[in-house]
Scaffold this motif. Structure first.
Motif, mmCIF file in Angstrom:
data_model
loop_
_atom_site.group_PDB
_atom_site.id
_atom_site.type_symbol
_atom_site.label_atom_id
_atom_site.label_comp_id
_atom_site.label_asym_id
_atom_site.label_seq_id
_atom_site.Cartn_x
_atom_site.Cartn_y
_atom_site.Cartn_z
ATOM 1 N N ASP A 13 -46.157 -3.707 23.642
ATOM 2 C CA ASP A 13 -46.952 -4.924 23.498
ATOM 3 C C ASP A 13 -47.544 -5.345 24.833
ATOM 4 O OD1 ASP A 13 -44.779 -6.073 24.806
ATOM 5 O OD2 ASP A 13 -44.104 -7.214 23.082
ATOM 6 N N GLY A 14 -47.555 -4.407 25.772
ATOM 7 C CA GLY A 14 -48.166 -4.696 27.057
ATOM 8 C C GLY A 14 -48.163 -3.495 27.984
ATOM 9 N N VAL A 15 -48.885 -3.648 29.075
ATOM 10 C CA VAL A 15 -48.934 -2.645 30.141
ATOM 11 C C VAL A 15 -48.448 -3.349 31.397
ATOM 12 C CG1 VAL A 15 -50.432 -1.166 31.541
ATOM 13 C CG2 VAL A 15 -50.889 -1.452 29.095
ATOM 14 N N THR A 16 -47.401 -2.828 32.009
ATOM 15 C CA THR A 16 -46.875 -3.468 33.211
ATOM 16 C C THR A 16 -47.452 -2.885 34.482
ATOM 17 O OG1 THR A 16 -44.966 -2.000 33.239
ATOM 18 C CG2 THR A 16 -44.703 -4.138 32.149
ATOM 19 N N GLU A 17 -47.971 -1.677 34.385
ATOM 20 C CA GLU A 17 -48.507 -1.046 35.587
ATOM 21 C C GLU A 17 -49.458 0.066 35.178
ATOM 22 O OE1 GLU A 17 -46.425 0.371 39.580
ATOM 23 O OE2 GLU A 17 -45.786 1.528 37.851
ATOM 24 N N MET A 48 -46.149 1.490 29.734
ATOM 25 C CA MET A 48 -46.150 0.639 28.551
ATOM 26 C C MET A 48 -44.807 -0.082 28.459
ATOM 27 S SD MET A 48 -49.115 1.699 27.794
ATOM 28 C CE MET A 48 -49.488 0.901 26.251
ATOM 29 N N ALA A 49 -44.818 -1.305 27.918
ATOM 30 C CA ALA A 49 -43.591 -2.085 27.847
ATOM 31 C C ALA A 49 -43.584 -3.013 26.647
ATOM 32 C CB ALA A 49 -43.430 -2.908 29.130
ATOM 33 N N VAL A 50 -42.410 -3.495 26.325
ATOM 34 C CA VAL A 50 -42.206 -4.543 25.325
ATOM 35 C C VAL A 50 -41.394 -5.644 25.993
ATOM 36 C CG1 VAL A 50 -42.257 -2.997 23.338
ATOM 37 C CG2 VAL A 50 -40.084 -3.495 24.434
ATOM 38 N N LYS A 96 -34.996 -11.552 26.575
ATOM 39 C CA LYS A 96 -35.135 -12.636 27.541
ATOM 40 C C LYS A 96 -36.588 -12.857 27.941
ATOM 41 C CE LYS A 96 -30.581 -11.687 29.401
ATOM 42 N NZ LYS A 96 -29.828 -11.195 30.558
ATOM 43 N N GLY A 97 -37.516 -12.183 27.274
ATOM 44 C CA GLY A 97 -38.931 -12.323 27.581
ATOM 45 C C GLY A 97 -39.386 -11.521 28.785
ATOM 46 N N GLN A 98 -38.542 -10.630 29.264
ATOM 47 C CA GLN A 98 -38.876 -9.789 30.414
ATOM 48 C C GLN A 98 -39.403 -8.439 29.921
ATOM 49 O OE1 GLN A 98 -38.673 -10.893 33.639
ATOM 50 N NE2 GLN A 98 -38.262 -12.811 32.585
ATOM 51 N N PRO A 99 -40.331 -7.814 30.668
ATOM 52 C CA PRO A 99 -40.841 -6.517 30.237
ATOM 53 C C PRO A 99 -39.789 -5.423 30.379
ATOM 54 C CG PRO A 99 -41.733 -7.095 32.392
ATOM 55 C CD PRO A 99 -40.951 -8.280 31.907
ATOM 56 N N ALA A 100 -39.714 -4.582 29.364
ATOM 57 C CA ALA A 100 -38.823 -3.427 29.377
ATOM 58 C C ALA A 100 -39.683 -2.205 29.069
ATOM 59 C CB ALA A 100 -37.716 -3.593 28.338
ATOM 60 N N GLY A 101 -39.683 -1.233 29.952
ATOM 61 C CA GLY A 101 -40.513 -0.044 29.778
ATOM 62 C C GLY A 101 -40.179 0.730 28.520
ATOM 63 N N THR A 102 -41.210 1.219 27.858
ATOM 64 C CA THR A 102 -41.015 2.038 26.665
ATOM 65 C C THR A 102 -41.545 3.453 26.852
ATOM 66 O OG1 THR A 102 -43.107 1.309 25.702
ATOM 67 C CG2 THR A 102 -41.146 0.068 25.099
#
Length: 96
Positions: free
Chosen positions: A10-14, A26-28, A32-38
């Motif tokens: 649901d997002g791109v962190t880098e 890519m991350a979700v 806790k609302g923190q990005p976790a890489g997928t």
């Protein structure tokens, strides 16, 4: 045809570009609302316009269908903050 792996994000962190290859982390959001890489989407720069173009066309179709149905169009969520690392001289980095 072999079954392909599914990657949910649901997002791109880098996003980085090195040696002619774009790498998008890519991350979700975790509990806790923190990005976790997928996973990492790896695309040759020569193919990046085609990949982005396909995603753009899909978004336009979804927006058109939402307008037809009277529903609000999807909106991009605010990108989570990510630590900034210094890029290598032959690379550049985007922090989403």
């Amino acid at each position: 045809m072999p079954e392909l792996p599914t990657l949910f994000a649901d997002g791109v962190t880098e996003a980085t570009v090195r040696y002619g290859v774009a790498r998008l982390t890519m991350a979700v959001q975790d509990g806790k609302g923190q990005p976790a890489g997928t996973g990492i989407l790896v695309v040759p720069l020569t193919q990046l316009p085609a990949v982005v173009g396909a995603m753009t066309r899909l978004l336009r179709e979804v927006e058109a269908k939402a307008r037809e149905a009277g529903a609000p169009a999807p909106q991009a969520p605010a990108a989570p903050a990510a630590p900034i690392e210094e890029p290598q001289p032959e690379a550049f980095r985007f922090q989403g």
